[in-house]
Design an enzyme around this catalytic site. Structure first.
Site, short mmCIF file in Angstrom:
data_model
loop_
_atom_site.label_atom_id
_atom_site.label_comp_id
_atom_site.label_asym_id
_atom_site.label_seq_id
_atom_site.Cartn_x
_atom_site.Cartn_y
_atom_site.Cartn_z
N ASP A 154 0.84 -1.20 0.00
CA ASP A 154 0.00 0.00 0.00
C ASP A 154 0.88 1.25 0.00
O ASP A 154 2.04 1.21 0.42
CB ASP A 154 -0.88 0.03 1.26
CG ASP A 154 -1.85 -1.13 1.31
OD1 ASP A 154 -2.16 -1.69 0.24
OD2 ASP A 154 -2.29 -1.48 2.42
N1 URA Z 1 -1.31 -5.95 3.76
C1 URA Z 1 -1.78 -4.68 3.81
O1 URA Z 1 -2.80 -4.41 4.39
N2 URA Z 1 -1.06 -3.73 3.18
C2 URA Z 1 0.10 -3.98 2.53
O2 URA Z 1 0.72 -3.05 2.00
C3 URA Z 1 0.58 -5.30 2.51
C4 URA Z 1 -0.16 -6.27 3.14
#
Ligand code: URA
Length: 234
Positions: free
Chosen positions: A103
């Site tokens: 993310d």
């Molecule tokens: N899980 C999440 O919620 N975000 C990420 O960036 C990776 C795994």
């Protein structure tokens, strides 16, 4: 045919400047003959060595990036900075893409490569490649949370998850081990247990562990030992 300095830089192991320095120092050979000029044109498939060790002229590049928060795990975006914007120009043109997405606000280990086959193997749930994340939370995890993760949770939209690891880590922190990568998976699994993720960082992916010497935004080519480990996933 490709220019020798471009070919060396295209491996991701040296910048063009460093490649020119290697050439100047007489450390590069083409078909066993010392090569001193970056402009020299190298035929496809020719043997190229640095200090006597072969350099792969197949232009597969493997970089470990410490992704900082605030950049997208994408190759291009009209408005926002992507992980490719963190690389020098010569590495932005060799077809690199991130293996799996983090993310925008997540930090940590991201592998960038142009080897589609390897990316596929690392991401396939069948290969059981564990990804380990550290999450800072708004409160501690409980034994019930650990059991729920181990049993395999069902996300709020009905999607089932494989069994996952959950381990308390420090005050209000935890380590989460996943072998798949659904959208926002760590945050969604913890949200189902009533926890909010305040900070998230990926620490490892299969045999690759984030190099502690890399600050957020920094990267380096994978080393020989790391490449050997990835080779075993074939
Ligand atoms: N899980 C999440 O919620 N975000 C990420 O960036 C990776 C795994």
């Amino acid at each position: 045919m490709e220019r020798l300095d471009k070919l060396l830089a295209g491996t991701g192991r040296w910048s063009r400047k460093e490649a020119r320095e290697l050439l100047r120092q007489g450390r590069v050979a083409v078909e066993g003959r010392p090569a001193l000029r970056g402009e020299e044109k190298v035929p496809e498939g020719a043997s190229v060595t640095v200090d006597g060790l072969p350099v792969s002229t197949e232009r597969t590049v493997y970089l470990m990036l410490h992704k900082p928060a605030g950049v997208l795990s994408a190759t291009e975006d009209r408005r926002q900075a992507t992980v490719l914007d963190l690389l020098p120009e010569h590495l932005r043109k060799v077809g690199l893409f991130p293996v799996g997405r983090l993310d925008k606000d997540t930090e940590g280990l991201l592998l960038l490569t142009n080897d589609g086959g390897l990316a596929h193997r690392l991401l396939s749930p069948k290969k059981h490649v564990d990804k380990v994340y550290y999450a800072a939370l708004d409160g501690p995890v409980t034994d019930g949370d650990v059991r729920a993760f181990a049993e395999g949770m069902t996300l709020e939209d009905g999607e089932p998850c494989l069994p996952a690891g959950l381990e308390p880590a420090g005050e209000d922190g935890c380590l989460v081990t996943l072998r798949e990568g659904k959208f926002h998976q760590v945050k969604r699994m913890l949200a189902l247990r009533g926890r909010t993720v305040l900070y998230l960082k990926r620490l490892s992916m299969g045999p690759l562990t984030l190099d502690g010497a890399l600050a957020p935004g920094e990267w380096r080519p994978l080393n020989g030992a790391e490449l050997e480990e990835l080779e075993k996933l074939r």
